[in-house]
Design a protein around this motif. Structure first.
Motif, mmCIF file in Angstrom:
data_model
loop_
_atom_site.group_PDB
_atom_site.id
_atom_site.type_symbol
_atom_site.label_atom_id
_atom_site.label_comp_id
_atom_site.label_asym_id
_atom_site.label_seq_id
_atom_site.Cartn_x
_atom_site.Cartn_y
_atom_site.Cartn_z
ATOM 1 N N SER A 22 0.826 -1.196 0.000
ATOM 2 C CA SER A 22 0.000 0.000 0.000
ATOM 3 C C SER A 22 0.864 1.252 0.000
ATOM 4 O O SER A 22 0.358 2.356 0.000
ATOM 5 N N GLU A 23 2.178 1.067 0.033
ATOM 6 C CA GLU A 23 3.116 2.189 -0.005
ATOM 7 C C GLU A 23 4.035 1.966 -1.204
ATOM 8 O O GLU A 23 4.065 0.869 -1.761
ATOM 9 N N PRO A 24 4.820 2.964 -1.589
ATOM 10 C CA PRO A 24 5.720 2.780 -2.734
ATOM 11 C C PRO A 24 6.651 1.586 -2.546
ATOM 12 O O PRO A 24 7.158 1.360 -1.453
ATOM 13 N N VAL A 25 6.860 0.846 -3.626
ATOM 14 C CA VAL A 25 7.774 -0.290 -3.579
ATOM 15 C C VAL A 25 9.194 0.263 -3.581
ATOM 16 O O VAL A 25 9.556 1.035 -4.466
ATOM 17 N N MET A 26 9.980 -0.087 -2.600
ATOM 18 C CA MET A 26 11.318 0.480 -2.497
ATOM 19 C C MET A 26 12.384 -0.439 -3.073
ATOM 20 O O MET A 26 13.464 0.004 -3.420
ATOM 21 N N GLY A 27 12.113 -1.713 -3.112
ATOM 22 C CA GLY A 27 13.129 -2.611 -3.633
ATOM 23 C C GLY A 27 12.517 -3.957 -3.928
ATOM 24 O O GLY A 27 11.479 -4.319 -3.356
ATOM 25 N N LEU A 28 13.138 -4.695 -4.859
ATOM 26 C CA LEU A 28 12.648 -6.029 -5.114
ATOM 27 C C LEU A 28 13.821 -6.932 -5.429
ATOM 28 O O LEU A 28 14.890 -6.474 -5.852
ATOM 29 N N ALA A 29 13.611 -8.208 -5.182
ATOM 30 C CA ALA A 29 14.644 -9.181 -5.498
ATOM 31 C C ALA A 29 13.950 -10.383 -6.105
ATOM 32 O O ALA A 29 12.855 -10.762 -5.680
ATOM 33 N N LEU A 30 14.608 -10.970 -7.110
ATOM 34 C CA LEU A 30 13.972 -12.042 -7.850
ATOM 35 C C LEU A 30 14.868 -13.276 -7.778
ATOM 36 O O LEU A 30 16.093 -13.172 -7.869
ATOM 37 N N ASP A 31 14.237 -14.419 -7.586
ATOM 38 C CA ASP A 31 14.959 -15.681 -7.614
ATOM 39 C C ASP A 31 14.518 -16.399 -8.886
ATOM 40 O O ASP A 31 13.455 -17.006 -8.921
ATOM 41 N N PRO A 32 15.295 -16.290 -9.963
ATOM 42 C CA PRO A 32 14.827 -16.834 -11.243
ATOM 43 C C PRO A 32 14.640 -18.346 -11.196
ATOM 44 O O PRO A 32 13.795 -18.886 -11.889
ATOM 45 N N ARG A 33 15.418 -19.053 -10.357
ATOM 46 C CA ARG A 33 15.297 -20.506 -10.322
ATOM 47 C C ARG A 33 13.906 -20.948 -9.896
ATOM 48 O O ARG A 33 13.343 -21.906 -10.385
ATOM 49 N N ARG A 34 13.372 -20.251 -8.923
ATOM 50 C CA ARG A 34 12.058 -20.625 -8.423
ATOM 51 C C ARG A 34 10.960 -19.784 -9.037
ATOM 52 O O ARG A 34 9.797 -19.970 -8.698
ATOM 53 N N ALA A 35 11.333 -18.799 -9.851
ATOM 54 C CA ALA A 35 10.362 -17.859 -10.394
ATOM 55 C C ALA A 35 9.567 -17.221 -9.264
ATOM 56 O O ALA A 35 8.352 -17.090 -9.322
ATOM 57 N N ARG A 36 10.298 -16.895 -8.220
ATOM 58 C CA ARG A 36 9.644 -16.226 -7.106
ATOM 59 C C ARG A 36 10.471 -15.029 -6.703
ATOM 60 O O ARG A 36 11.684 -15.007 -6.933
#
Lengths: 825, 321
Positions: free
Chosen positions: B202-216
């Motif tokens: 509900s607030e601005p997204v400040m960061g994200l991280a992706l694990d391509p192996r699990r597609a999560r």
């Protein structure tokens, strides 16, 4: 003259003559064999009427004669103990009641210890093991009630039940195992069962029987306190036998019904204890309580009100029994009314021991479980009245267990009596007792009860609660599986994360004055909270700055209200107040003590004052306080890690230094506790005397001797604590004198909590005032206190009071012992 | 009793201002290096063996460096600064010179993202001229490939964080972008359309991280929770759950290359470590005394955190086996 009678008499007299005079073994044995004809066991039986005549008139004479002849020489007249065998057979096969009586009589009459006594005792043991006791009792079941037979029954009864005692008295150390009560009474139980079996059989055959003798045996055994042994055998067997068998049930009901009134209580208590549940009890007793006045009294009054020894399962059996039949249910309703009345009576609360109050409460809860809505509604008003009265006086009590009982019962009872109203809910800590009580109040789980469903099954991915709900049922499971194959990182052990608290804002005030300003004027709640949390540390860090504003600060803190839901508000406020009091003891303590009797305070504030004074006094009197006070700032869980890293680092360095250092001699390693003056010494008076001044002068909002007895109890405890902390101070003697006067004025106070406070105050006087001064300055007070303590120790209703009084008495004794060697030379 | 929270393995001081960007790389002869970008516009290169700075690169005119990344050629360093320049540095043989620069259009804190398309070709995603645009550039030619602009009524706000990504199965690069309104969007870069969108915060997204192996993946925002989401069939973005935190505000998140643990940089001065598969909290590293702005993992499992207190803490937790 009856020809039968005379033939038998002639034969018997001849036999008696031969037995008493003859020394010839063969002659004796043939005589005895001829007599055995009358017992009907041999192939050549005498006619029936002769047998009857023999057993009625002559049998006991013969037995007595046989007993009289018993000696080693006589038995040796024939080899291989033939004679003894024949001799014994008369006792074991003849009419059992006479044989039993003669045996008992001869054992009691024999000189002890003697050959004859031992022989007779062994014979009695054989008699018992051969099951002849059943024959004794069975013989009484067919008897008609005549005066003679009643006398005989009476004699038999005392002998049957008193057998272990009598044998024990005669044989002393040599008594046989069969006569130990723990062996004999189970055997008696078995025999009773066999007789009952015979009775049932004969009833089936259409014969009349009376089992009142059995009832008497049972009653007397129970009166002798042998319920466990005899009923432990009887009840399980009867439980099985009465299952679905009306005849057995009726015999069983009859058995209990015919128990004499004076034994009824013992039997019923034993039965309630031995039966595994209300169903069994109901089968065994039938509607006894409606038939027998005595039984009704025992079941509905004595076991509930006059005693409190029954265990909870017993209570459940008892009340469950009352609930199981429509004829008995009015009794249960009546019991509930009376229980509630007792529970609600304020005088009972004050005078009954806590244990009994618990007992009554438990019974009350069990009653409520058993009664249905309709029955409760019928007498709702009456029940509610006594309930409310009880709840009120219980909540008024200053003893926490009593209050808690009140809360639990009020919650449960109001939910049952007034189901449509909003549920009553109190706050109390859970402990074993509350759990037990609430478990009692829960209805018996039915098959379809939701309680049986068990706890909800935890989701598989336990750490991730939302996952299950958000997941739309996609191919989640498959991938989870492949995950766990991919990497098994379950061995990652978490570190301690307890320090992970809410981050505080940076608005923490840095000075005491800022805190004061933030607490009084600030509308910024974050700042207000930060000020409250920082206050104690700041006060301890800068005592000089605190002294400038100490009174103001104390006033603010005393009036502080919890404006935000800051965690641990009470503790923070109290610690800050204690810190202020310690920093500027004389002025603040004087102020606080004066405020204690001031007009516009709540009881909570007054009790806070007492707590703060006691804690501050404790802090002041703590030895070695000065050196450590400066370091005692609260170490928040905030960002500075150095607090955590330095000790580890230091330990490593110290360890290295220690290893590399050689010491030639070792001084004392531990630092001795720093000696210093008791700081409480100078200010004790400010703490103590103002509190004593006006306790008997009520103001509009505060009446210590009236309704506010809880505060009075706290006051007494606090004064005791202050007195104790004033040990080794000059002011201790006048303090002790004043305190004893205070105690004297209040010693008959009705509230147990107040009395406890007074008693602990007396103890602390005895501990703190030097013994010589006590004797020199306060001899009269001591004497008076002593007699009062002795009274309390013996008669007080409250167990803790008694205990405290005993402790104080012990202190007095110790004091006397210490003074005597001083005064004797 | 759990072991007390661990201490950092060592601390790098001397950044001179708040550390806003961190990146591990291997220097000459495979020496491990750590690059840090500071609020004052300097990029420091730290030698992790001597634990001393090797060089300080000044190419952003005193403006905050928000993102650092190295390209294998050269090696070349990409640094994004708030002076609207994305500089390309040549670090080979101890040089430290700007060889190229890309002019940026947006002055926000949104970090760029880069994806290797071929041996000498890279795709770069940077925030674009319009407030809600993302530009896709091709390096080293610096040509604008496409401009991803949400459809008119979407009102997503500014892009806050970007992650370019190419699934093994598909030749087309995808872009994950976190927006100001708290939602994540999955863009198909070549089609210039949003494949899927999910409101994670509900607030601005400040960061994200992706694990391509699990597609999560996982994202953090200014609020008090982490959101874990997955890419169903590489196309549909779906929120898997949220994880409550003690204090609000996450500045950065990284998943270790072996996909075992996740580290978050918190506004509450703490670095939190989670077991990535289960999101079980493993440690709370309370070392810094100011907001932690960035975290980074190197290939050997070393964790670095850069904070507003001008320090970089380096931790060795749960060494990979």
């Amino acid at each position: 003259m009856d020809p039968v009678a005379s033939t038998v008499r002639l034969a018997v007299q001849e036999a008696l003559h031969i037995l008493s005079s003859s020394e010839d073994g063969g002659h004796i044995i043939s005589t005895l064999r001829s007599l055995r004809r009358y017992l009907g066991e041999t192939e050549t039986q005498a006619p029936a009427e002769e047998q009857e005549e023999f057993s009625r008139t002559h049998f006991s004479t013969i037995l007595r004669c046989l007993v009289g002849k018993l000696s080693p020489d006589w038995l040796d007249l024939l080899p291989d103990g033939q004679l003894e065998e024949l001799w014994a057979s008369f006792f074991l096969e003849g009419p059992a009641d006479q044989a039993f009586l003669v045996l008992m009589e001869s054992i009691e009459g024999a000189a002890s210890p003697s050959f004859r006594l031992m022989k007779m005792a062994q014979l009695l043991a054989r008699f018992l093991s051969a099951g002849r006791m059943a024959a004794v009792m069975e013989g009484q079941c067919g008897q008609q009630a005549g005066l003679a037979s009643r006398l005989l029954q009476e004699t038999l009864l005392t002998r049957v039940v008193g057998l272990p005692d009598r044998l024990g008295n005669r044989l002393q150390q040599e008594t046989l195992a069969a006569f130990f009560p723990q062996n004999y009474f189970p055997l008696l139980g078995e025999e009773v069962l066999r007789v009952l079996q015979a009775v049932v059989d004969s009833l089936r055959g259409g014969l009349d029987c009376s089992i009142s003798f059995l009832s008497q045996v049972l009653g007397k055994a129970c009166v002798h306190g042998r319920q466990k042994e005899i009923l432990g055998v009887l009840v399980p067997r009867l439980t099985v036998l009465t299952q679905g068998n009306c005849l057995w049930q009726r015999v069983c009901w009859r058995l209990v019904e015919r128990v004499p009134d004076q034994a009824m209580e013992a039997v019923l208590k034993g039965l309630v204890e031995a039966s595994p549940g209300p169903e069994v009890l109901s089968r065994l007793l039938g509607n006894l309580v409606t038939k027998s006045k005595k039984a009704q009294f025992v079941m509905t009054r004595k076991l509930l009100f006059l005693q409190y020894s029954c265990s909870t399962p017993m209570l459940q059996s008892l009340l469950g029994y009352l609930a199981m039949d429509s004829q008995r249910r009015p009794l249960l309703v009546q019991a509930l009314k009376e229980l509630l009345e007792t529970w609600g009576s304020s005088s009972a609360i004050r005078h009954a021991p806590l244990e009994q109050q618990r007992y009554v409460s438990k019974a009350l809860l069990i009653c409520l479980v058993h009664l249905g809505e309709a029955e409760l509604q019928a007498s709702r008003d009456e029940l509610l009245t006594s309930l409310m009265e009880g709840v009120k006086s219980r909540l008024d009590s200053s003893l926490p267990p009593v209050r808690r009982l009140g809360m639990i019962v009020a919650e449960v009872a109001s939910a049952r009596l007034h189901p449509e109203g909003p549920p009553l809910k109190f706050q109390y800590e859970e402990d074993d007792l509350t759990r037990e009580m609430l478990a009692l109040a829960a209805p018996r789980p039915a098959a379809d009860s939701p309680l049986e469903a068990g706890p909800p099954v935890a989701p598989v991915g336990g750490e991730f609660p939302d996952q299950e709900t958000v997941d739309g049922g996609g191919p989640q499971a498959g991938r989870e599986g492949s995950d766990s194959e991919l990497d098994s990182d379950d061995e990652l052990v978490p570190y301690d994360m307890s320090g992970d608290g809410e981050q505080r804002s940076s608005k923490t005030p840095a000075y005491v004055r800022d805190c004061l300003e933030a607490l009084t004027a600030s509308e910024d709640w974050e700042r207000w909270e930060a000020a409250l949390q920082a206050l104690e540390g700041l006060i301890l860090k800068s005592p000089a700055a605190t002294r400038e504003v100490s009174l103001e600060l104390a006033k603010v803190l005393l009036h502080l209200e919890e404006k935000t839901a800051v965690a641990g508000f009470e503790g923070l406020r109290q610690r800050a107040l204690v810190a202020v009091t310690v920093t500027d003891a004389a002025r603040v303590a004087e102020y606080l003590a004066a405020q204690f009797y001031a007009l516009n305070y709540s009881l909570r504030q007054r009790m806070d004052i007492l707590d703060v004074l006691a804690l501050a006094a404790q802090e002041l009197s703590r030895p070695g306080r000065l050196g450590r006070a400066a370091q005692r700032g609260p170490t928040g869980p905030s960002s500075q890690p150095s607090g955590a890293t330095v000790p580890a680092w230091q330990a490593v360095v110290e360890e290295r230094v220690r290893r590399k250092t050689r010491r030639f001699c070792k001084g004392s390693m531990g630092r001795a506790a720093a000696a210093g003056p008791n700081e409480f010494n100078v200010v004790a008076g400010y703490f103590f005397f103002p509190l004593l001044q006006r306790f008997d002068r009520p103001v509009v909002t505060f009446d210590l001797l009236g309704d506010d007895q809880l505060v009075l109890g706290r006051l007494a405890h606090t004064l005791g604590a202050l007195m104790y902390l004033a040990v080794n101070t000059a002011v201790a003697v006048p303090m002790g004198k004043a305190l004893l006067e205070f105690v004297w004025a209040l010693r008959f106070h009705g509230d147990a909590y107040v009395r406890q406070g007074l008693l602990s105050a007396v103890s602390s006087v005895l501990l703190s005032v030097p013994a010589e001064r006590l004797l020199a300055d306060l001899p009269d007070e001591l004497l008076e206190a002593r007699s009062w303590l002795a009274d309390v120790a013996e008669q007080d209703a409250d167990e803790d009071c008694r205990l405290l009084a005993v402790k104080a008495l012990l202190l007095l004794e110790k004091l006397r012992d210490r003074l005597l060697p001083l005064s004797s030379p | 009793m759990a072991a007390p929270a661990p201490d950092p393995q060592f601390i790098l001081r001397g950044a001179g201002s708040a550390v806003r960007a961190l990146h591990f790389c291997s220097g000459a002869q495979g020496r491990p290096l750590l690059l840090s970008g500071s609020l004052r516009g300097l990029v420091h290169i730290w030698n992790l063996e001597t634990r001393r700075p090797l060089a300080a690169l000044d190419g952003h005119g005193g403006q905050c460096v928000t993102w650092l990344h190295t390209l294998p050629r050269g090696p070349q360093l990409l640094s994004q600064g708030r002076d609207l320049q994305l500089c390309v540095w040549d670090l080979a043989e101890g040089r430290g010179a700007v060889v190229d620069a890309v002019r940026l259009e947006s002055v926000g804190f949104c970090r760029a993202s880069v994806l290797a398309e071929g041996p000498q070709r890279w795709t770069l995603a940077v925030p674009g001229r319009g407030s809600d645009e993302v530009q896709i550039l091709e390096l080293p030619s610096k040509t604008l490939v496409s401009c991803l602009k949400p459809e008119a009524g979407a009102r997503l706000g500014m892009p806050m964080c970007l992650q370019l990504w190419q699934a093994e199965s598909s030749p087309r690069p995808l872009l994950l972008a976190g927006y100001e309104d708290g939602s994540l969007a999955l863009w198909d870069v070549s089609m210039r359309k949003v494949c899927s969108r999910a409101a994670c915060h509900s607030e601005p997204v400040m960061g994200l991280a992706l694990d391509p192996r699990r597609a999560r993946g996982v994202s953090g925002s200014a609020e008090k929770a982490l959101a874990v989401w997955s890419l169903e069939g590489q196309q549909a973005l779906q929120v898997r759950g949220t994880h409550e935190l003690t204090n609000p505000g996450i500045a950065d998140l990284k998943i270790r290359p072996d996909s075992k643990i996740l580290a978050t940089a918190g506004w509450d001065h703490r670095v939190r470590v989670f077991q990535w598969r289960t999101m079980r909290p493993l440690a709370v590293l309370a070392f810094h005394s100011a907001t932690v702005h960035c975290v980074a993992f190197d290939a050997t499992g070393l964790l670095a955190a850069g904070s507003g207190d001008q320090r970089i803490s380096v931790w060795s937790l749960y060494p990979p086996t």
